[in-house]
Every structure is written in C-alpha cells, then in structure tokens.
Design a protein around this motif. Structure first.
Motif, short mmCIF file in Angstrom:
data_model
loop_
_atom_site.label_atom_id
_atom_site.label_comp_id
_atom_site.label_asym_id
_atom_site.label_seq_id
_atom_site.Cartn_x
_atom_site.Cartn_y
_atom_site.Cartn_z
N GLN A 1 -4.30 1.16 -6.70
CA GLN A 1 -3.72 2.40 -7.23
C GLN A 1 -2.40 2.70 -6.54
OE1 GLN A 1 -6.92 2.31 -6.08
NE2 GLN A 1 -8.10 2.50 -7.96
N MET A 2 -1.31 2.45 -7.27
CA MET A 2 0.02 2.76 -6.74
C MET A 2 0.86 3.36 -7.85
SD MET A 2 0.94 -0.48 -4.28
CE MET A 2 0.72 -1.77 -5.52
N LYS B 1 -12.27 1.19 -0.74
CA LYS B 1 -11.89 2.22 0.23
C LYS B 1 -12.95 3.31 0.25
CE LYS B 1 -6.89 1.85 -0.41
NZ LYS B 1 -5.70 2.61 -0.82
N ASP C 1 -3.07 -2.99 -2.50
CA ASP C 1 -3.67 -1.76 -3.00
C ASP C 1 -3.62 -1.83 -4.53
OD1 ASP C 1 -4.66 0.86 -3.12
OD2 ASP C 1 -2.64 1.73 -3.05
N GLU D 1 0.87 -1.20 0.00
CA GLU D 1 0.00 0.00 0.00
C GLU D 1 0.89 1.23 0.00
OE1 GLU D 1 -2.14 2.57 -0.10
OE2 GLU D 1 -3.75 1.43 0.88
N ASP D 2 0.74 2.09 -1.02
CA ASP D 2 1.64 3.25 -1.12
C ASP D 2 1.27 4.38 -0.16
OD1 ASP D 2 -0.63 3.54 -3.13
OD2 ASP D 2 0.18 5.57 -3.13
MN MN Z 1 -2.71 3.76 -3.45
#
Ligand code: MN
Length: 128
Positions: free
Chosen positions: A62-63, A112, A60, A16-17
C-alpha cells in the motif's frame, strides 16, 4: 570465492512510504550488516533497483502513486529486474490478497505489523 562472498554485505532495497516503518526496517537490517537503500517513493523503485542492483527488494504494497503489486508485476516484465527476489510487506490479511501478491511474482509475503524476528528470518531465508 565462497570466503569472499561472506565478506560482502548483501544489498537490500526497501520501498516503503511509511517513514517510521522505513526507518525501523532500515536500522534493523543495517544492524545485521546488510547494505540498505531506503526509498519512500515507489515511483522511483524500478530506477533505483536498476542502479543499486539489490540482492533483495522489500516491497510495501500500500503506497500512494503506485502500488507495490504493480511494481512487482512490472519487474516480472523486465529482464534485468525479474531475477531480483521480492519480499512483500502488507497490511492486507486476506487469503485472496496473499495469492495475488505471490501470483504477481513475490518470493515471500509478510503481514504488518511484522514482528522483528519474523522480518529478519524472512530476509535471511531469501538471501542469508
Ligand atoms: Mn504503505
């Protein structure tokens, strides 16, 4: 064997970024006796999965640099990583996105912001 299994913490790799989300997920799972490896850089995820051998990967989507979707697809093509279940976490809400994530090979999917109890329940549903 069964008794011994219960004494060993299940291992979870969290990719997770977002630093705050990563800390939240990590603290929550550690508080529930999981052994957690937090990782902010998705580019290290596959190597870390090989060395840590997690029972579950929280991914996650979206990174920067690499998307969780790509990582899940690459895991499916790797004999050592393919058996590890992936719980995808994403801000996407669209039906088509959920189908793409599940189609790529994720075991389950949470959107999320993930309520704490729902997050725990999602993890426990896969690895207990
Ligand atoms: Mn992310």
């Amino acid at each position: 064997m069964a008794i011994w299994d219960k004494c060993v913490s299940k291992k979870v790799l969290i990719v997770e970024d977002n630093e705050l989300n990563l800390k939240l997920f990590t603290d929550l799972l550690r508080a529930h006796q999981y052994e957690v490896e937090p990782l902010r850089d998705g580019r290290e995820a596959l190597d870390k999965a090989r060395s840590f051998s997690p029972d579950l990967i929280i991914m996650d989507i979206q990174m920067p640099h690499v998307s969780g979707l790509d990582l899940i697809e690459r895991m499916q093509g790797d004999a050592a990583l393919k058996p590890i279940p992936v719980l995808a976490v994403t801000a996407y809400a669209g039906k088509g996105d959920e189908e793409r994530i599940m189609g790529a090979g994720a075991r389950a999917y949470l959107s999320k912001p993930v309520p704490v109890m729902q997050f725990l329940a999602g993890v426990q549903a896969i690895i207990g």
